[in-house]
Design a protein around this motif. Structure first.
Motif, PDB file in Angstrom:
ATOM      1  N   GLY A 209     -91.761 -32.661-111.340  1.00 47.21           N
ATOM      2  CA  GLY A 209     -90.319 -32.532-111.234  1.00 47.21           C
ATOM      3  C   GLY A 209     -89.623 -32.253-112.549  1.00 47.21           C
ATOM      4  O   GLY A 209     -88.578 -31.594-112.591  1.00 47.21           O
ATOM      5  N   GLN A 210     -90.193 -32.728-113.674  1.00 47.20           N
ATOM      6  CA  GLN A 210     -89.540 -32.540-114.963  1.00 47.20           C
ATOM      7  C   GLN A 210     -89.560 -31.095-115.443  1.00 47.20           C
ATOM      8  O   GLN A 210     -88.916 -30.766-116.447  1.00 47.20           O
ATOM      9  N   VAL A 211     -90.256 -30.222-114.733  1.00 48.69           N
ATOM     10  CA  VAL A 211     -90.213 -28.798-115.071  1.00 48.69           C
ATOM     11  C   VAL A 211     -88.798 -28.256-114.858  1.00 48.69           C
ATOM     12  O   VAL A 211     -88.411 -27.257-115.466  1.00 48.69           O
ATOM     13  N   TYR A 212     -88.016 -28.904-113.999  1.00 50.09           N
ATOM     14  CA  TYR A 212     -86.648 -28.501-113.691  1.00 50.09           C
ATOM     15  C   TYR A 212     -85.659 -29.472-114.339  1.00 50.09           C
ATOM     16  O   TYR A 212     -85.943 -30.666-114.482  1.00 50.09           O
ATOM     17  N   ARG A 213     -84.492 -28.941-114.659  1.00 53.53           N
ATOM     18  CA  ARG A 213     -83.456 -29.784-115.270  1.00 53.53           C
ATOM     19  C   ARG A 213     -82.926 -30.813-114.266  1.00 53.53           C
ATOM     20  O   ARG A 213     -82.690 -31.972-114.617  1.00 53.53           O
ATOM     21  N   THR A 214     -82.681 -30.400-113.023  1.00 51.76           N
ATOM     22  CA  THR A 214     -82.156 -31.331-112.021  1.00 51.76           C
ATOM     23  C   THR A 214     -83.280 -31.726-111.079  1.00 51.76           C
ATOM     24  O   THR A 214     -83.817 -30.895-110.345  1.00 51.76           O
ATOM     25  N   ASN A 215     -83.633 -32.994-111.117  1.00 52.07           N
ATOM     26  CA  ASN A 215     -84.733 -33.507-110.306  1.00 52.07           C
ATOM     27  C   ASN A 215     -84.541 -34.996-110.112  1.00 52.07           C
ATOM     28  O   ASN A 215     -83.745 -35.629-110.807  1.00 52.07           O
ATOM     29  N   VAL A 216     -85.269 -35.575-109.155  1.00 51.59           N
ATOM     30  CA  VAL A 216     -85.185 -37.017-108.909  1.00 51.59           C
ATOM     31  C   VAL A 216     -86.424 -37.749-109.403  1.00 51.59           C
ATOM     32  O   VAL A 216     -86.614 -38.923-109.111  1.00 51.59           O
ATOM     33  N   PHE A 217     -87.250 -37.076-110.169  1.00 57.61           N
ATOM     34  CA  PHE A 217     -88.484 -37.673-110.663  1.00 57.61           C
ATOM     35  C   PHE A 217     -88.218 -38.545-111.890  1.00 57.61           C
ATOM     36  O   PHE A 217     -87.353 -38.231-112.703  1.00 57.61           O
ATOM     37  N   PRO A 218     -88.993 -39.608-112.065  1.00 59.87           N
ATOM     38  CA  PRO A 218     -88.884 -40.371-113.311  1.00 59.87           C
ATOM     39  C   PRO A 218     -89.495 -39.600-114.468  1.00 59.87           C
ATOM     40  O   PRO A 218     -90.205 -38.605-114.267  1.00 59.87           O
ATOM     41  N   ALA A 219     -89.229 -40.040-115.672  1.00 66.11           N
ATOM     42  CA  ALA A 219     -89.803 -39.406-116.854  1.00 66.11           C
ATOM     43  C   ALA A 219     -91.325 -39.434-116.774  1.00 66.11           C
ATOM     44  O   ALA A 219     -91.928 -40.345-116.208  1.00 66.11           O
ATOM     45  N   GLY A 220     -91.942 -38.417-117.330  1.00 67.85           N
ATOM     46  CA  GLY A 220     -93.401 -38.373-117.360  1.00 67.85           C
ATOM     47  C   GLY A 220     -94.033 -37.565-116.258  1.00 67.85           C
ATOM     48  O   GLY A 220     -95.233 -37.284-116.298  1.00 67.85           O
ATOM     49  N   THR A 222     -94.743 -34.472-115.307  1.00 71.17           N
ATOM     50  CA  THR A 222     -94.720 -33.166-115.963  1.00 71.17           C
ATOM     51  C   THR A 222     -95.849 -32.240-115.524  1.00 71.17           C
ATOM     52  O   THR A 222     -96.156 -31.267-116.214  1.00 71.17           O
ATOM     53  N   GLY A 223     -96.466 -32.535-114.377  1.00 72.78           N
ATOM     54  CA  GLY A 223     -97.482 -31.634-113.846  1.00 72.78           C
ATOM     55  C   GLY A 223     -98.819 -31.713-114.547  1.00 72.78           C
ATOM     56  O   GLY A 223     -99.599 -30.749-114.526  1.00 72.78           O
ATOM     57  N   ASP A 224     -99.123 -32.863-115.153  1.00 73.04           N
ATOM     58  CA  ASP A 224    -100.371 -32.989-115.905  1.00 73.04           C
ATOM     59  C   ASP A 224    -101.603 -32.708-115.050  1.00 73.04           C
ATOM     60  O   ASP A 224    -102.540 -32.043-115.489  1.00 73.04           O
ATOM     61  N   GLY A 225    -101.593 -33.216-113.816  1.00 72.07           N
ATOM     62  CA  GLY A 225    -102.755 -33.038-112.947  1.00 72.07           C
ATOM     63  C   GLY A 225    -103.006 -31.586-112.582  1.00 72.07           C
ATOM     64  O   GLY A 225    -104.154 -31.139-112.495  1.00 72.07           O
ATOM     65  N   TYR A 226    -101.915 -30.823-112.360  1.00 75.54           N
ATOM     66  CA  TYR A 226    -102.073 -29.398-112.063  1.00 75.54           C
ATOM     67  C   TYR A 226    -102.754 -28.691-113.232  1.00 75.54           C
ATOM     68  O   TYR A 226    -103.663 -27.874-113.052  1.00 75.54           O
ATOM     69  N   ALA A 227    -102.303 -29.008-114.454  1.00 79.01           N
ATOM     70  CA  ALA A 227    -102.877 -28.378-115.643  1.00 79.01           C
ATOM     71  C   ALA A 227    -104.320 -28.822-115.864  1.00 79.01           C
ATOM     72  O   ALA A 227    -105.195 -28.002-116.202  1.00 79.01           O
ATOM     73  N   LEU A 228    -104.590 -30.107-115.693  1.00 77.67           N
ATOM     74  CA  LEU A 228    -105.958 -30.612-115.855  1.00 77.67           C
ATOM     75  C   LEU A 228    -106.925 -29.888-114.920  1.00 77.67           C
ATOM     76  O   LEU A 228    -107.994 -29.440-115.329  1.00 77.67           O
ATOM     77  N   LEU A 492     -87.743 -26.828-126.968  1.00 74.71           N
ATOM     78  CA  LEU A 492     -88.528 -25.988-126.054  1.00 74.71           C
ATOM     79  C   LEU A 492     -88.374 -26.488-124.617  1.00 74.71           C
ATOM     80  O   LEU A 492     -88.191 -25.701-123.688  1.00 74.71           O
ATOM     81  N   ARG A 493     -88.446 -27.798-124.435  1.00 78.25           N
ATOM     82  CA  ARG A 493     -88.356 -28.345-123.075  1.00 78.25           C
ATOM     83  C   ARG A 493     -86.996 -28.049-122.441  1.00 78.25           C
ATOM     84  O   ARG A 493     -86.926 -27.710-121.264  1.00 78.25           O
ATOM     85  N   GLN A 494     -85.939 -28.168-123.205  1.00 75.75           N
ATOM     86  CA  GLN A 494     -84.614 -27.883-122.658  1.00 75.75           C
ATOM     87  C   GLN A 494     -84.516 -26.436-122.181  1.00 75.75           C
ATOM     88  O   GLN A 494     -83.984 -26.162-121.106  1.00 75.75           O
ATOM     89  N   HIS A 495     -85.025 -25.512-122.978  1.00 73.74           N
ATOM     90  CA  HIS A 495     -85.009 -24.100-122.582  1.00 73.74           C
ATOM     91  C   HIS A 495     -85.801 -23.888-121.294  1.00 73.74           C
ATOM     92  O   HIS A 495     -85.371 -23.147-120.399  1.00 73.74           O
ATOM     93  N   LEU A 496     -86.963 -24.522-121.195  1.00 75.28           N
ATOM     94  CA  LEU A 496     -87.816 -24.351-120.020  1.00 75.28           C
ATOM     95  C   LEU A 496     -87.131 -24.885-118.769  1.00 75.28           C
ATOM     96  O   LEU A 496     -87.118 -24.225-117.715  1.00 75.28           O
ATOM     97  N   ASP A 542     -96.822 -28.164-122.856  1.00 76.77           N
ATOM     98  CA  ASP A 542     -97.857 -27.170-122.533  1.00 76.77           C
ATOM     99  C   ASP A 542     -98.152 -27.169-121.035  1.00 76.77           C
ATOM    100  O   ASP A 542     -98.258 -26.119-120.403  1.00 76.77           O
ATOM    101  N   ASN A 543     -98.282 -28.368-120.477  1.00 76.64           N
ATOM    102  CA  ASN A 543     -98.552 -28.483-119.040  1.00 76.64           C
ATOM    103  C   ASN A 543     -97.392 -27.921-118.218  1.00 76.64           C
ATOM    104  O   ASN A 543     -97.591 -27.223-117.220  1.00 76.64           O
ATOM    105  N   MET A 544     -96.171 -28.232-118.628  1.00 78.56           N
ATOM    106  CA  MET A 544     -94.995 -27.790-117.894  1.00 78.56           C
ATOM    107  C   MET A 544     -94.858 -26.273-117.903  1.00 78.56           C
ATOM    108  O   MET A 544     -94.493 -25.657-116.891  1.00 78.56           O
ATOM    109  N   MET A 545     -95.152 -25.646-119.031  1.00 78.97           N
ATOM    110  CA  MET A 545     -95.071 -24.181-119.089  1.00 78.97           C
ATOM    111  C   MET A 545     -96.116 -23.546-118.189  1.00 78.97           C
ATOM    112  O   MET A 545     -95.856 -22.523-117.549  1.00 78.97           O
ATOM    113  N   LEU A 546     -97.286 -24.153-118.115  1.00 78.01           N
ATOM    114  CA  LEU A 546     -98.326 -23.635-117.230  1.00 78.01           C
ATOM    115  C   LEU A 546     -97.904 -23.760-115.766  1.00 78.01           C
ATOM    116  O   LEU A 546     -98.038 -22.813-114.976  1.00 78.01           O
ATOM    117  N   VAL A 547     -97.369 -24.905-115.388  1.00 79.19           N
ATOM    118  CA  VAL A 547     -96.913 -25.112-114.009  1.00 79.19           C
ATOM    119  C   VAL A 547     -95.747 -24.180-113.687  1.00 79.19           C
ATOM    120  O   VAL A 547     -95.672 -23.612-112.585  1.00 79.19           O
TER     121      VAL A 547
END
Length: 607
Positions: A209-220, A222-228, A492-496, A542-547
């Protein structure tokens, strides 16, 4: 650096991860199990923090209509149908068939499900034909997390808090362990590194969810599992399908169900009721009111239901620089109780828990909300939104659940030997949409099955050490980030996040998606510098940009509308392009091929 060794490594800390770790031990108590979570177990992640007006756990129980030993098949058909025929039928069967056992396990652990005469009370959620949704109230997910955590603490499972899995290590097509970072160590790669050798690995890292600016996800999140999984050679599927719904920006409460069935005014920061601007001129108020009511039953954005025009309207208001609110003080323009369709009135009356009478019911949305869900009013007040004092609830279309993820087969197995994926990080069990209540169910069903399968597989394998070269290469990469770069990690994260809000939210166009990919490529070309957020934060980027690339490429390739994926011919249109069947009854499979991201359309397992 710290070095660990185990039979089964579970990565994650939510309901799916806990259920998997418990299942490993219950299958084979002689195995060593490590659970690694990026935050603090029981206090971080989605399951431990999520709330909605009435959070559901879906299950077909012996008393669930229509009854009979095969009643679970109706649930499977709902999953497959609502998924837009782009999920695997046999996984839908697994979810539906195993739901009763999953419910009974949680019930035995003491999850306080609401009951009538000893039987779980159930209601109808979006996309379901029969009432299957069990619940405890707004905190169903939190109660499930608490019960599982209590059970886990009775077992000899080693918990590594503040541990972010950074890379899966494979050898000859099999996962043999992971490299992880201590998230508290911000600028020393060697001191931060944790090396974990494992015979099998279960990913339960949740969504992105943190890939997007507006989301209901808690911090952290960031799509780590998708990237892994992607870097380890696994496939991903259905990444363009993301549940988006109206939510409170202040509290992250999903403003679904009763919040909309109370029929508040939707106003912008000019005080205008704007919904009528997005309908055909001359549309009667009763049409808009009935559609708003139905939004409370089919509330996430979806092409298959006409209520998506409400999401489009809110999105366009915000894109134009305005803010949007739910107002519970005044009735919307043209409100008349008798103008509600008979089935909508009946739905409302069936939910009354605090009857105030027909007279008060018609005076304000607040009185209606008091009738059908007073707990939500209390919950919001405790968090600084006092509806009775006239506070408005600022809302926006927020990212709420990833329907796709790491492609799984039975028991959560992926295409990489020894690697399993469960919960929101997994894909294929859901299609474009999913019935409400299936997210919590999903983690419990496949959590148990994956834990059992991973335990059986690990029992027959030797431990393999993580190669020194993999460790050295990873440390060198992190040290490069500490040397400085073109852009600070926080910037970088804000831009993404802003890029993804514009290009791949409610309104998606060919031009917007292509532009998003071009902007993303520019971000990916920059070298990021670790800032005060630390090493783990930069790795998350890095994970967020990949997702983000996965989402944008899949959304661009699917040139139709289906589920929450709304494609428009241009930015100004209010009507999305049509769904195309049977041509697009396929899912898009993403994988890494010779260092490049490739997408392939493939037919799912069919009914």
């Amino acid at each position: 650096m710290d070095y660990y060794s185990c039979d089964v490594l579970v990565i994650g800390g939510g309901g799916a991860a806990l259920r998997a770790a418990i299942a490993v031990w219950e299958t084979n108590p002689d195995l060593k199990v490590i659970l690694a979570t990026k935050g603090v177990l029981g206090k971080s992640g989605v399951t431990a923090t999520a709330c909605s007006d009435r959070m559901a756990f879906h299950a077909t129980l012996p008393h669930t209509p229509p009854g009979g030993a095969e009643a679970w098949r109706y649930h499977a058909e709902d999953i497959y149908r609502l998924g837009g025929l782009v999920s695997d039928w046999d996984l839908a069967v697994t979810l539906a068939r195993e739901a009763e056992a999953a419910f009974n396990y949680l019930d035995a652990l003491g999850v306080p499900f609401v009951k009538d005469g000893g039987r779980a009370r159930q209601f109808v959620t979006d996309g379901s034909e029969y009432p299957r949704a069990c619940y405890t109230g707004p905190m169903t997910a939190i109660h499930i997390e608490e019960a599982l955590l209590k059970r886990l603490r009775q077992l000899p499972v080693q918990v590594l808090n503040f541990t972010m899995a950074a890379r899966l290590i494979t050898s000859q097509g099999r996962v043999i362990g992971a490299l992880a970072l201590d998230t508290r160590r911000r600028d020393d790669p060697v001191a931060a590194l944790k090396v974990i050798a494992a015979k099998t690995v279960i990913l339960a890292t949740g969504g992105a969810g943190q890939v997007y600016r507006t989301n209901v996800f808690p911090a952290g999140m960031t799509g780590d599992g998708y990237a892994l999984a992607y870097h380890a050679g696994a496939e991903l599927v259905n990444m363009e399908f993301i549940q988006i719904g109206l939510a409170s920006l202040k509290t992250k409460l999903n403003c679904s169900g009763s919040m909309l069935r109370a029929l508040p005014r939707l106003v912008n920061d000019r005080g205008e009721e704007f919904l009528g601007h997005y309908f055909q001129p001359g549309t009667p108020p009763r049409v808009i009111l009935n559609l708003l009511f139905r939004k409370g039953a089919s509330w996430p954005v979806t092409y298959e239901h006409p209520t998506h025009i409400i999401d489009v309207a809110v999105y366009r208001e915000i894109a134009a620089g305005r803010r949007v609110y739910l107002d519970y003080q005044q009735n919307p323009a043209g409100f008349c109780w008798e103008e509600l369709a008979a089935d909508n009135r009946q739905r409302y009356l069936s939910e009354v828990v605090n009857g105030s009478g027909a007279g008060e019911r018609g005076t304000s949305p607040l009185n209606r909300l008091r009738e059908i869900n007073p707990d939500t009013i209390k919950w919001l007040k405790e968090r600084g939104l006092d509806l009775a004092a006239g506070h408005l609830v600022e809302v926006a279309p927020c990212i709420q659940h990833f329907q796709g993820g790491v492609k799984i087969r039975q028991a959560g197995a992926t295409g990489v030997r020894g690697l399993y994926a469960i919960g929101e990080v997994a894909g294929g069990q859901h299609g474009a949409n999913r019935p409400g209540g299936n997210a919590l169910l999903d983690g419990q069903v496949f959590g148990r099955l994956a834990g059992e399968a991973a335990a059986r597989e690990a029992a027959g394998l030797p431990t393999v050490d993580v190669p020194a070269a993999a460790i050295e290469n990873f440390i060198a990469r992190l040290q490069g980030w500490l040397a400085g770069g073109d852009i600070a990690a926080g910037e970088l994260r804000q831009h993404l996040q802003l890029l993804m809000n514009r290009a791949a939210s409610v309104v998606r166009t060919e031009a917007g998606l292509k532009g998003g990919l071009e902007q993303l490529a520019r971000l990916q070309s920059l070298s990021q510098a670790v800032d005060a957020h630390g090493l783990a934060y930069a790795l998350e980027n890095d994970n967020m940009m990949l997702v983000a690339e996965m989402i944008l490429r899949a959304a661009l390739a699917r040139d139709e509308s289906r589920g929450p994926h709304l494609r428009f011919a241009n930015e100004e249109d209010c009507t999305p392009v049509a769904r195309r069947d049977p041509e697009w009854q396929r899912y898009l499979v993403i994988r890494r091929t010779e260092g490049r991201m490739t997408l392939t359309a493939r037919h799912p397992v069919q009914q």
